[in-house]
Motif scaffolding. Structure first.
Motif, PDB file in Angstrom:
ATOM      1  N   GLU A   1      81.515  54.039  54.488  1.00  0.00           N
ATOM      2  CA  GLU A   1      82.595  54.928  54.058  1.00  0.00           C
ATOM      3  C   GLU A   1      83.939  54.214  53.999  1.00  0.00           C
ATOM      4  OE1 GLU A   1      82.417  58.036  56.921  1.00  0.00           O
ATOM      5  OE2 GLU A   1      80.506  58.835  56.180  1.00  0.00           O
ATOM      6  N   THR A   2      84.202  53.337  54.957  1.00  0.00           N
ATOM      7  CA  THR A   2      85.516  52.710  55.061  1.00  0.00           C
ATOM      8  C   THR A   2      85.578  51.336  54.409  1.00  0.00           C
ATOM      9  OG1 THR A   2      85.020  51.625  57.175  1.00  0.00           O
ATOM     10  CG2 THR A   2      85.872  53.891  57.255  1.00  0.00           C
ATOM     11  N   GLN A   3      84.399  50.720  54.165  1.00  0.00           N
ATOM     12  CA  GLN A   3      84.332  49.360  53.648  1.00  0.00           C
ATOM     13  C   GLN A   3      84.976  48.356  54.606  1.00  0.00           C
ATOM     14  OE1 GLN A   3      82.518  48.622  50.710  1.00  0.00           O
ATOM     15  NE2 GLN A   3      81.961  50.732  51.169  1.00  0.00           N
ATOM     16  N   ALA A   4      85.003  48.675  55.892  1.00  0.00           N
ATOM     17  CA  ALA A   4      85.513  47.748  56.901  1.00  0.00           C
ATOM     18  C   ALA A   4      84.571  46.557  57.023  1.00  0.00           C
ATOM     19  CB  ALA A   4      85.656  48.452  58.251  1.00  0.00           C
ATOM     20  N   ASP A   5      85.104  45.438  57.488  1.00  0.00           N
ATOM     21  CA  ASP A   5      84.288  44.239  57.673  1.00  0.00           C
ATOM     22  C   ASP A   5      83.503  44.281  58.982  1.00  0.00           C
ATOM     23  OD1 ASP A   5      85.137  42.628  55.316  1.00  0.00           O
ATOM     24  OD2 ASP A   5      87.104  42.775  56.272  1.00  0.00           O
ATOM     25  N   ILE A   6      84.101  44.876  60.003  1.00  0.00           N
ATOM     26  CA  ILE A   6      83.472  44.952  61.323  1.00  0.00           C
ATOM     27  C   ILE A   6      83.705  46.342  61.895  1.00  0.00           C
ATOM     28  CG2 ILE A   6      83.398  44.007  63.672  1.00  0.00           C
ATOM     29  CD1 ILE A   6      84.633  41.421  62.520  1.00  0.00           C
ATOM     30  N   ILE A   7      82.636  46.947  62.409  1.00  0.00           N
ATOM     31  CA  ILE A   7      82.747  48.218  63.125  1.00  0.00           C
ATOM     32  C   ILE A   7      82.357  47.957  64.576  1.00  0.00           C
ATOM     33  CG2 ILE A   7      82.069  50.639  63.267  1.00  0.00           C
ATOM     34  CD1 ILE A   7      83.286  50.098  60.616  1.00  0.00           C
ATOM     35  N   ILE A   8      83.237  48.288  65.500  1.00  0.00           N
ATOM     36  CA  ILE A   8      82.948  48.113  66.922  1.00  0.00           C
ATOM     37  C   ILE A   8      82.477  49.435  67.501  1.00  0.00           C
ATOM     38  CG2 ILE A   8      83.883  47.517  69.189  1.00  0.00           C
ATOM     39  CD1 ILE A   8      85.963  45.798  67.796  1.00  0.00           C
ATOM     40  N   GLY A   9      81.325  49.405  68.160  1.00  0.00           N
ATOM     41  CA  GLY A   9      80.888  50.555  68.940  1.00  0.00           C
ATOM     42  C   GLY A   9      81.668  50.568  70.236  1.00  0.00           C
ATOM     43  N   SER A  10      82.709  51.384  70.286  1.00  0.00           N
ATOM     44  CA  SER A  10      83.692  51.331  71.368  1.00  0.00           C
ATOM     45  C   SER A  10      83.464  52.437  72.392  1.00  0.00           C
ATOM     46  CB  SER A  10      85.106  51.457  70.789  1.00  0.00           C
ATOM     47  OG  SER A  10      86.065  51.577  71.814  1.00  0.00           O
ATOM     48  N   ARG A  11      83.648  52.074  73.646  1.00  0.00           N
ATOM     49  CA  ARG A  11      83.551  53.063  74.730  1.00  0.00           C
ATOM     50  C   ARG A  11      84.849  53.831  74.929  1.00  0.00           C
ATOM     51  NH1 ARG A  11      81.788  48.308  78.670  1.00  0.00           N
ATOM     52  NH2 ARG A  11      83.202  47.299  77.179  1.00  0.00           N
ATOM     53  N   PHE A  12      85.920  53.371  74.255  1.00  0.00           N
ATOM     54  CA  PHE A  12      87.243  53.881  74.611  1.00  0.00           C
ATOM     55  C   PHE A  12      88.074  54.312  73.408  1.00  0.00           C
ATOM     56  CE2 PHE A  12      86.175  50.353  77.634  1.00  0.00           C
ATOM     57  CZ  PHE A  12      85.722  51.178  78.653  1.00  0.00           C
ATOM     58  N   VAL A  13      87.446  55.008  72.484  1.00  0.00           N
ATOM     59  CA  VAL A  13      88.201  55.602  71.382  1.00  0.00           C
ATOM     60  C   VAL A  13      88.711  56.969  71.800  1.00  0.00           C
ATOM     61  CG1 VAL A  13      88.117  56.448  69.016  1.00  0.00           C
ATOM     62  CG2 VAL A  13      86.916  54.342  69.621  1.00  0.00           C
ATOM     63  N   THR A  14      87.821  57.798  72.305  1.00  0.00           N
ATOM     64  CA  THR A  14      88.192  59.146  72.744  1.00  0.00           C
ATOM     65  C   THR A  14      88.159  59.285  74.259  1.00  0.00           C
ATOM     66  OG1 THR A  14      85.893  59.913  72.555  1.00  0.00           O
ATOM     67  CG2 THR A  14      87.295  60.151  70.620  1.00  0.00           C
ATOM     68  N   LYS A  15      87.750  58.235  74.950  1.00  0.00           N
ATOM     69  CA  LYS A  15      87.671  58.268  76.414  1.00  0.00           C
ATOM     70  C   LYS A  15      88.596  57.215  77.008  1.00  0.00           C
ATOM     71  CE  LYS A  15      82.874  59.887  76.529  1.00  0.00           C
ATOM     72  NZ  LYS A  15      81.516  59.643  77.056  1.00  0.00           N
ATOM     73  N   GLN A  16      89.125  57.515  78.192  1.00  0.00           N
ATOM     74  CA  GLN A  16      90.012  56.607  78.881  1.00  0.00           C
ATOM     75  C   GLN A  16      89.226  55.498  79.585  1.00  0.00           C
ATOM     76  OE1 GLN A  16      93.415  56.566  79.086  1.00  0.00           O
ATOM     77  NE2 GLN A  16      93.579  58.294  77.653  1.00  0.00           N
ATOM     78  N   LYS A  17      89.833  54.318  79.669  1.00  0.00           N
ATOM     79  CA  LYS A  17      89.223  53.234  80.423  1.00  0.00           C
ATOM     80  C   LYS A  17      89.324  53.542  81.920  1.00  0.00           C
ATOM     81  CE  LYS A  17      90.034  49.313  77.312  1.00  0.00           C
ATOM     82  NZ  LYS A  17      90.676  47.987  77.155  1.00  0.00           N
TER      83      LYS A  17
END
Length: 229
Positions: A106-122
């Motif tokens: 959808e975004t045509q991004a080069d890299i997508i990171i599966g992130s633990r901290f997009v909607t959650k706090q570290k």
């Protein structure tokens, strides 16, 4: 539809590798995979062969970088459009792969990171302090905000696969993210995923190695970035 390869580096993962691959095949059967046995001293390779898994069996331990680069060369030579790094120890859930693939399409991004901290706090811990420092250094050197720079669940597009396949100096580490953003104009976005605790097997990073890893990563981002082309 873009073709996607799941790359599974494995070092001494006899306790986890069968369940990891079987879960992947059950939950996300639409994606190809390859296990890269990184010179394991246990029965990881034997179990893969016994179960008929797609396997690259390295004769010696190359470390995570060598195992991952092997997987990227495989992806490049077999014409895959996308490749995702996926832990052999069961920490990564295959249920999130489709979401990352859809985000890239959808975004045509080069890299997508599966992130633990997009909607959650570290959480507040010594390890997360190191993660925050790496995020700050990436922001300082590239201008990009990466919330979870040490996440090992990353999806790469074809152009990024090619970079890893033809160069010998790229690693599956935060300094390479910084390099690709700064020098190759790579677009990187994050999507929220959940990760599980390791239940068995041997991690590439012990506590002492983790301290050295953080120090080396920060050094690489601050200094090596400016001399690589």
């Amino acid at each position: 539809m873009a073709s996607t390869l799941v790359i599974i580096p494995a070092y001494n993962e006899e306790a986890c590798i069968v369940s990891t691959v079987k879960e992947l095949s059950k939950v996300a059967p639409q994606y190809d995979y390859v296990v890269v046995n990184d010179g394991s001293k246990d029965s990881t390779a034997e179990l893969c062969r016994k179960n008929g898994f797609n396997l690259i069996d390295l004769p010696a331990n190359l470390g995570l970088t060598g195992a991952f680069q092997t997987g990227m060369k495989y992806a490049y030579r077999h014409g895959y459009d996308q490749a995702i790094q996926f832990d052999a120890d069961g920490q990564h859930s295959p249920s999130f792969i489709e979401e990352l693939v859809n985000a890239m399409n959808e975004t045509q991004a080069d890299i997508i990171i599966g992130s633990r901290f997009v909607t959650k706090q570290k959480p507040k811990s010594l390890r997360m302090l190191g993660s925050n420092l790496i995020s700050t250094l990436i922001r300082f050197t590239t201008g990009a905000k990466i919330n979870d720079p040490t996440s090992g669940m990353r999806l790469y597009n074809r152009s990024m696969i090619e970079q890893f396949a033809i160069r010998g100096d790229l690693t599956p580490e935060p300094e390479t993210l910084a390099f690709l953003i700064k020098r190759k104009d790579a677009s990187v976005i994050e999507r929220q995923v959940n990760m599980r605790d390791r239940v068995a097997g041997e991690s590439y990073l012990t506590f002492s190695k983790s301290i050295a890893y953080m120090a080396n990563t920060c050094s690489a981002i601050l200094f090596s970035l400016w001399f690589r082309r």
